[in-house]
Motif scaffolding. Structure first.
Motif, PDB file in Angstrom:
ATOM      1  N   ALA A   1       0.822  -1.208   0.000  1.00 10.84           N
ATOM      2  CA  ALA A   1       0.000   0.000   0.000  1.00 10.84           C
ATOM      3  C   ALA A   1       0.859   1.262   0.000  1.00 10.84           C
ATOM      4  CB  ALA A   1      -0.928  -0.007   1.213  1.00 10.84           C
ATOM      5  N   ASN A   2       1.865   1.318   0.868  1.00  7.03           N
ATOM      6  CA  ASN A   2       2.665   2.533   1.003  1.00  7.03           C
ATOM      7  C   ASN A   2       3.653   2.732  -0.138  1.00  7.03           C
ATOM      8  OD1 ASN A   2       1.490   3.342   3.444  1.00  7.03           O
ATOM      9  ND2 ASN A   2       2.791   1.940   4.588  1.00  7.03           N
TER      10      ASN A   2
ATOM     11  N   CYS B   1       3.747   0.909  -3.299  1.00  8.21           N
ATOM     12  CA  CYS B   1       3.256   0.736  -4.673  1.00  8.21           C
ATOM     13  C   CYS B   1       1.839   1.270  -4.898  1.00  8.21           C
ATOM     14  CB  CYS B   1       3.293  -0.741  -5.052  1.00  8.21           C
ATOM     15  SG  CYS B   1       4.909  -1.490  -4.835  1.00  8.21           S
ATOM     16  N   GLY B   2       1.131   1.573  -3.813  1.00  8.75           N
ATOM     17  CA  GLY B   2      -0.222   2.097  -3.956  1.00  8.75           C
ATOM     18  C   GLY B   2      -1.254   1.058  -4.356  1.00  8.75           C
ATOM     19  N   VAL B   3      -0.993  -0.212  -4.046  1.00  8.75           N
ATOM     20  CA  VAL B   3      -1.940  -1.292  -4.354  1.00  8.75           C
ATOM     21  C   VAL B   3      -2.193  -2.094  -3.081  1.00  8.75           C
ATOM     22  CG1 VAL B   3      -1.241  -1.459  -6.769  1.00  8.75           C
ATOM     23  CG2 VAL B   3      -0.114  -2.882  -5.079  1.00  8.75           C
ATOM     24  N   THR B   4      -3.238  -2.921  -3.105  1.00  6.62           N
ATOM     25  CA  THR B   4      -3.554  -3.732  -1.936  1.00  6.62           C
ATOM     26  C   THR B   4      -3.175  -5.197  -2.116  1.00  6.62           C
ATOM     27  OG1 THR B   4      -5.794  -4.066  -2.758  1.00  6.62           O
ATOM     28  CG2 THR B   4      -5.447  -2.226  -1.244  1.00  6.62           C
TER      29      THR B   4
ATOM     30  N   GLY C   1       5.550  -1.213 -10.656  1.00 10.44           N
ATOM     31  CA  GLY C   1       5.336  -1.559  -9.253  1.00 10.44           C
ATOM     32  C   GLY C   1       6.150  -2.772  -8.843  1.00 10.44           C
TER      33      GLY C   1
END
Length: 136
Positions: free
Chosen positions: A30-31, A33-36, A45
């Motif tokens: 999350a922090n 790469c901005g994905v879950t 990513g």
């Protein structure tokens, strides 16, 4: 472009080798790469995540030497890689392929791993294992 199966596998191997639990892994995704989930990663990513894992100490396995292809009657590539790995462990990384070749010439009358036959390969492996255990 979606990641390949090998790339997903590499991510999870790195995660396991570094001892990262699932909560920390999700936080990193999350922090950083901005994905879950790793399934949402794109190529950029993936590169970013692998760069982070390498910064944390993960080193993907790489091939150490030349692959001479299938050669009937000669040592297999796996045997050659095992010999190289045992030599690196024995020498603690201080001696390279040229020193290995010198040892092979002294001990087995071979000038290079390239000329190692199938019958002699187990003898070389056994000798290196013995040398390694004596050094430890």
């Amino acid at each position: 472009m979606p990641l390949s199966k090998k790339q997903y596998s590499l991510i999870h191997v790195a995660k396991a080798k570094l001892g990262i639990d699932d909560d920390l892994y999700r936080s990193i995704l999350a922090n950083l790469c901005g994905v879950t989930s790793s399934t949402e990663l794109d190529q950029a990513g993936f590169e970013l995540l692998m760069g982070f894992f390498e910064f944390q100490g993960f080193r993907p396995m790489t091939r150490n030497g030349a692959n001479y292809g299938p050669r009937p009657g000669m040592a297999s590539y796996a045997q050659l890689e095992l010999i190289r790995a045992l030599w690196t462990e024995y020498s603690r990384g201080n001696a390279g392929e040229s020193e290995l070749n010198k040892w092979l010439e002294r001990s087995f009358k071979l000038t290079s791993l390239r000329f190692l036959d199938k019958a002699t390969a187990p003898k070389v492996i056994t000798a290196l294992k013995a040398m390694k255990s004596r050094a430890a």
